[in-house]
Design a protein around this motif. Structure first.
Motif, PDB file in Angstrom:
ATOM      1  N   ILE A 206       3.259  -0.421   3.246  1.00 35.17           N
ATOM      2  CA  ILE A 206       2.930   0.009   1.882  1.00 35.17           C
ATOM      3  C   ILE A 206       2.488   1.468   1.888  1.00 35.17           C
ATOM      4  O   ILE A 206       2.871   2.248   1.017  1.00 35.17           O
ATOM      5  CB  ILE A 206       1.851  -0.915   1.276  1.00 35.17           C
ATOM      6  CG1 ILE A 206       2.473  -2.284   0.983  1.00 35.17           C
ATOM      7  CG2 ILE A 206       1.253  -0.312   0.014  1.00 35.17           C
ATOM      8  CD1 ILE A 206       1.489  -3.336   0.551  1.00 35.17           C
TER       9      ILE A 206
ATOM     10  N   GLU B 283       5.528   3.555   2.132  1.00 37.21           N
ATOM     11  CA  GLU B 283       6.226   3.562   0.838  1.00 37.21           C
ATOM     12  C   GLU B 283       5.551   4.535  -0.126  1.00 37.21           C
ATOM     13  O   GLU B 283       6.226   5.256  -0.859  1.00 37.21           O
ATOM     14  CB  GLU B 283       6.246   2.158   0.224  1.00 37.21           C
ATOM     15  CG  GLU B 283       7.330   1.266   0.737  1.00 37.21           C
ATOM     16  CD  GLU B 283       8.718   1.752   0.390  1.00 37.21           C
ATOM     17  OE1 GLU B 283       9.104   1.771  -0.788  1.00 37.21           O
ATOM     18  OE2 GLU B 283       9.437   2.124   1.325  1.00 37.21           O
TER      19      GLU B 283
ATOM     20  N   ILE C 299       8.073  -6.460   1.028  1.00 36.05           N
ATOM     21  CA  ILE C 299       7.106  -5.691   0.255  1.00 36.05           C
ATOM     22  C   ILE C 299       7.362  -6.010  -1.214  1.00 36.05           C
ATOM     23  O   ILE C 299       8.492  -5.943  -1.684  1.00 36.05           O
ATOM     24  CB  ILE C 299       7.275  -4.176   0.496  1.00 36.05           C
ATOM     25  CG1 ILE C 299       7.189  -3.835   1.977  1.00 36.05           C
ATOM     26  CG2 ILE C 299       6.277  -3.371  -0.311  1.00 36.05           C
ATOM     27  CD1 ILE C 299       5.863  -4.111   2.593  1.00 36.05           C
TER      28      ILE C 299
ATOM     29  N   SER D 280       0.258  -3.539   5.261  1.00 33.15           N
ATOM     30  CA  SER D 280      -0.478  -2.390   4.710  1.00 33.15           C
ATOM     31  C   SER D 280       0.084  -1.072   5.227  1.00 33.15           C
ATOM     32  O   SER D 280       0.145  -0.087   4.488  1.00 33.15           O
ATOM     33  CB  SER D 280      -1.964  -2.504   5.046  1.00 33.15           C
ATOM     34  OG  SER D 280      -2.162  -2.510   6.437  1.00 33.15           O
TER      35      SER D 280
ATOM     36  N   PHE E  30       1.044  -2.766  -5.809  1.00 29.60           N
ATOM     37  CA  PHE E  30       1.649  -3.508  -4.704  1.00 29.60           C
ATOM     38  C   PHE E  30       0.928  -4.838  -4.569  1.00 29.60           C
ATOM     39  O   PHE E  30      -0.266  -4.936  -4.819  1.00 29.60           O
ATOM     40  CB  PHE E  30       1.515  -2.733  -3.387  1.00 29.60           C
ATOM     41  CG  PHE E  30       2.505  -1.627  -3.232  1.00 29.60           C
ATOM     42  CD1 PHE E  30       3.814  -1.896  -2.876  1.00 29.60           C
ATOM     43  CD2 PHE E  30       2.136  -0.319  -3.436  1.00 29.60           C
ATOM     44  CE1 PHE E  30       4.723  -0.875  -2.729  1.00 29.60           C
ATOM     45  CE2 PHE E  30       3.040   0.713  -3.292  1.00 29.60           C
ATOM     46  CZ  PHE E  30       4.344   0.437  -2.938  1.00 29.60           C
TER      47      PHE E  30
ATOM     48  N   TYR F 263       6.170  -5.395  -5.352  1.00 29.36           N
ATOM     49  CA  TYR F 263       5.523  -4.503  -6.304  1.00 29.36           C
ATOM     50  C   TYR F 263       5.549  -5.202  -7.653  1.00 29.36           C
ATOM     51  O   TYR F 263       6.584  -5.703  -8.091  1.00 29.36           O
ATOM     52  CB  TYR F 263       6.280  -3.169  -6.360  1.00 29.36           C
ATOM     53  CG  TYR F 263       5.645  -2.135  -7.228  1.00 29.36           C
ATOM     54  CD1 TYR F 263       4.565  -1.394  -6.785  1.00 29.36           C
ATOM     55  CD2 TYR F 263       6.132  -1.885  -8.506  1.00 29.36           C
ATOM     56  CE1 TYR F 263       3.982  -0.428  -7.584  1.00 29.36           C
ATOM     57  CE2 TYR F 263       5.561  -0.913  -9.309  1.00 29.36           C
ATOM     58  CZ  TYR F 263       4.485  -0.191  -8.834  1.00 29.36           C
ATOM     59  OH  TYR F 263       3.905   0.774  -9.629  1.00 29.36           O
TER      60      TYR F 263
END
Length: 181
Positions: A55, A58, A155, A52, A180, A157
């Motif tokens: 993310i 990002e 990660i 998390s 995500f 998406y």
């Protein structure tokens, strides 16, 4: 010199030699234990970064790029949508102009603006597709998963897109959902 005095001298030398060997091994063992404790404390203090948190970073990077754009080939290129960070690559076409092209139309060696690669492409029925897809073809709704490794953590998406033919040579791609995983 008497024989007993010689034996006592030799015995003393043996005892001193054994004591020095024990001392050397003791000091080395204590040093080893001390270093092992340091190593264990370093391993325990090493923290794993949560997914998390990555993310969130990002998202911050995406917002910064959306505001400032990307400097490419001595030009500042701005992305129209946030999804282009994940699903598009910036390159130069045959005429020398900068073009932004979707990864689904490029081979698997290309990365997106954000460093993501296509992990999987499938339609609603679960049929998987290999990339590159044909540019002038209409597909059923596709689910595309992009992935990137950051600090040992993957990660992902996900983007769900639909295709609609606008004309004989033009296809419109609409993003249904993106998030995500």
């Amino acid at each position: 010199m008497k024989e007993s005095e010689k034996n006592r001298g030799v015995s003393l030398i043996y005892v001193l030699t054994v004591l020095s060997i024990i001392t050397v091994f003791s000091f080395n063992f204590m040093y080893f234990v001390r270093e092992k404790v340091k190593i264990n404390s370093l391993v325990k203090s090493e923290r794993k970064v949560s997914k998390s948190f990555l993310i969130q970073k990002e998202e911050e990077n995406l917002e910064r790029i959306m505001k400032k754009g990307i400097y490419f080939n001595n030009e500042n290129v701005s992305l129209e949508t946030r999804e282009k960070y994940f699903d598009s690559n910036i390159g130069i076409d045959n005429l020398g102009k900068i073009e932004i092209k979707k990864l689904i139309y490029l081979s698997s060696g290309f990365e997106s603006v954000g460093g993501y690669r296509i992990k999987e492409v499938m339609d609603e029925d679960g049929n998987k597709y290999g990339i590159p897809l044909k540019e002038n073809e209409v597909y059923r709704n596709l689910k595309i998963i992009y992935s990137r490794k950051i600090l040992g953590e993957e990660i992902e998406y996900e983007e769900k897109i639909s295709f609609r033919r606008k004309s004989l040579k033009e296809i419109e791609i609409t993003i249904i959902e993106s998030k995500f995983l």
